[in-house]
Design a protein around this motif. Structure first.
Motif, PDB file in Angstrom:
ATOM      1  N   SER A   1      -3.700  -9.897  -1.246  1.00 17.81           N
ATOM      2  CA  SER A   1      -3.743  -9.375   0.116  1.00 17.81           C
ATOM      3  C   SER A   1      -3.105 -10.410   1.045  1.00 17.81           C
ATOM      4  O   SER A   1      -3.726 -11.397   1.425  1.00 17.81           O
ATOM      5  CB  SER A   1      -5.183  -9.100   0.554  1.00 17.81           C
TER       6      SER A   1
ATOM      7  N   GLU B   1       1.273   4.840  -6.453  1.00 14.77           N
ATOM      8  CA  GLU B   1       0.240   4.132  -7.229  1.00 14.77           C
ATOM      9  C   GLU B   1       0.618   3.956  -8.699  1.00 14.77           C
ATOM     10  O   GLU B   1       0.461   2.874  -9.263  1.00 14.77           O
ATOM     11  CB  GLU B   1      -1.079   4.886  -7.119  1.00 14.77           C
TER      12      GLU B   1
ATOM     13  N   ARG C   1       0.813  -1.223   0.000  1.00 11.72           N
ATOM     14  CA  ARG C   1       0.000   0.000   0.000  1.00 11.72           C
ATOM     15  C   ARG C   1       0.841   1.265   0.000  1.00 11.72           C
ATOM     16  O   ARG C   1       0.390   2.310  -0.460  1.00 11.72           O
ATOM     17  CB  ARG C   1      -0.941   0.003   1.204  1.00 11.72           C
TER      18      ARG C   1
ATOM     19  N   ARG D   1       0.970  -3.069  -7.275  1.00 11.08           N
ATOM     20  CA  ARG D   1      -0.200  -2.770  -6.438  1.00 11.08           C
ATOM     21  C   ARG D   1      -1.463  -3.463  -6.941  1.00 11.08           C
ATOM     22  O   ARG D   1      -2.299  -3.903  -6.153  1.00 11.08           O
ATOM     23  CB  ARG D   1      -0.436  -1.258  -6.383  1.00 11.08           C
TER      24      ARG D   1
END
Length: 449
Positions: A347, A335, A331, A342
């Protein structure tokens, strides 16, 4: 020609060169992925051919039947006669598929070659994994076969069907891709949860409880599997880099704008209202120019996976008290500069928690079976324990990832055991700790204080 014009021409030339870049495929990661998952056991011990036949023969339930069978807590005896008949018909339709599923689950391992469907396409992102949904539905078949068997008084057969479901889940948990492992975890939990539900309604003899303990322990004899095959996931990511980046030049290569369109949805260039803020082609060039170069991208991928290996050695509680978030590194990346990382990195926090819940649920099942055995043998918990405990312990026991102390269960006279962190002085309590885990697995669990 003035300096400004020369710079403009140079920019045009650079843009053309940048956009015409092509990837260089030097490593067949698909072959490596298959090699990574290929066992050394005999081919006749491979379960996949039997699973493949089961998938082919599986008969899906109609909408009305699915509304019934999707509720796992149903007890067959409590269903209306019409509902019972619908389930009986569905189980009968799937008798041939179940026989292949049962035989497959009894095999030593499960291996199938990964393929893309196109001999000219070796991109691991294009790998097809057909049949996973059907395997999970066949696990539901096994669950309802167990419910029906208990209703008809053949509890042993019902428990055997539950064990087949757990074995099938363990087969998939040993595969290379994360999606297969997730489906395997889901299947195994269906089987173990139904074992606990059966134990809550049936008076199982000590010999049957011991048999269940031994079989469940044998299924995960090598230890509960991790949620991710790190090397397999790393290979897939590195393959995506070589498919989308040029090789050589400044920074080891760059992301080709035209190829970015294969993985980046147009919606990523939209505005807050869902409209297109700019032409998609401009957006792809934007990503291409800004994105980190190949060497930096690969280095970041390796850093993240190495970090995940460290995180996987910690329990959820240890991460909690140290204020460690397994996804924080991903995170924190810019970006646009690390869009690829990303967007496609899983996760890790969620995967680590799921794995912990799966193992805790497995250990809880073994613990409940051990408690039931010792209750019957008069070694545990004077006054007896309510069956409500055994039916509900799966939900209590396995979803306490942030607890450092042993999970405690206590019983007051006439009441079902209650979960607590502290041991009240006026209750008979049992603590299942890490040091007793081996005793639980071996069946020699003793009363704790």
């Amino acid at each position: 020609m003035c300096i400004r014009d020369r710079l403009f021409v140079c920019l045009i030339v650079y843009t053309v060169w940048f956009s015409l870049g092509k990837p260089t495929i030097t490593v067949d990661y698909l072959a490596r992925l298959n090699e990574l998952g290929r066992p050394t056991l005999a081919p006749e011990d491979n379960a996949w051919p039997e699973y493949e036949k089961a998938i082919e023969l599986y008969v899906d339930a109609n909408e009305a039947t699915w509304k019934i069978i999707s509720v796992r807590e149903h007890v067959f005896a409590q269903l209306a006669p019409g509902q019972q008949q619908m389930i009986r018909q569905w189980l009968s339709d799937n008798e041939p598929a179940w026989e292949y599923f049962r035989r497959a689950a009894a095999k030593k391992y499960c291996h199938r070659e990964y393929y893309t469907g196109d001999p000219n396409n070796t991109w691991t992102m294009s790998v097809r994994l057909p049949g996973l949904a059907e395997l999970r539905r066949l696990a539901v078949v096994g669950m309802w076969r167990a419910k029906l068997a208990v209703y008809e008084g053949d509890t042993g057969q019902g428990l055997d069907d539950c064990l087949s479901v757990v074995r099938a889940g363990a087969h998939l948990q040993d595969r290379v891709t994360t999606i297969e492992r997730l489906v395997g975890l889901s299947i195994a939990r269906i089987g173990e949860a139904e074992i606990l539900r059966t134990a809550s309604v049936a008076d199982l003899p000590v010999s049957e409880l011991l048999r269940l303990q031994e079989n469940l322990t044998d299924i995960y004899a090598a230890g509960y599997p991790p949620m991710i095959n790190i090397e397999g996931e790393r290979m897939g990511f590195l393959d995506t880099v070589q498919q989308l980046f040029t090789k050589g030049g400044p920074g080891g290569g760059h992301l080709v704008p035209g190829l970015a369109a294969r993985i980046i949805p147009v919606e990523d260039f939209g505005d807050a209202n869902g409209g297109c803020a700019r032409l998609p082609v401009i957006g792809y060039y934007d990503i291409g120019f800004i994105h980190a170069r190949r060497d930096a991208t690969v280095a970041k991928i390796n850093e993240i996976y190495d970090r995940f290996v460290e995180m996987s050695r910690l329990t959820p509680y240890e991460r909690y008290v140290r204020n460690i978030d397994a996804d924080e590194l991903v995170r924190s990346l810019p970006e646009r500069r690390y869009y690829l990382v990303r967007a496609f990195m899983p996760s890790f926090e969620r995967l680590l928690t799921l794995r912990f819940e799966g193992q805790a649920g497995h250990d809880a099942t073994l613990a409940v079976l051990a408690l039931l055995r010792y209750q019957k043998q008069k070694f545990f918990c004077k006054g007896g324990m309510s069956h409500d405990f055994y039916g509900g312990v799966y939900g209590h026991f396995c979803f306490t990832p942030s607890r450092v102390q042993p999970a405690l269960y206590s019983q007051e006279a006439g009441n079902s055991p209650q979960h607590s962190q502290e041991v009240p002085g006026n209750r008979e309590c049992t603590a299942i700790s890490e040091t007793q885990k081996e005793d639980v697995h071996s069946g020699s669990f003793q009363r704790g204080h």
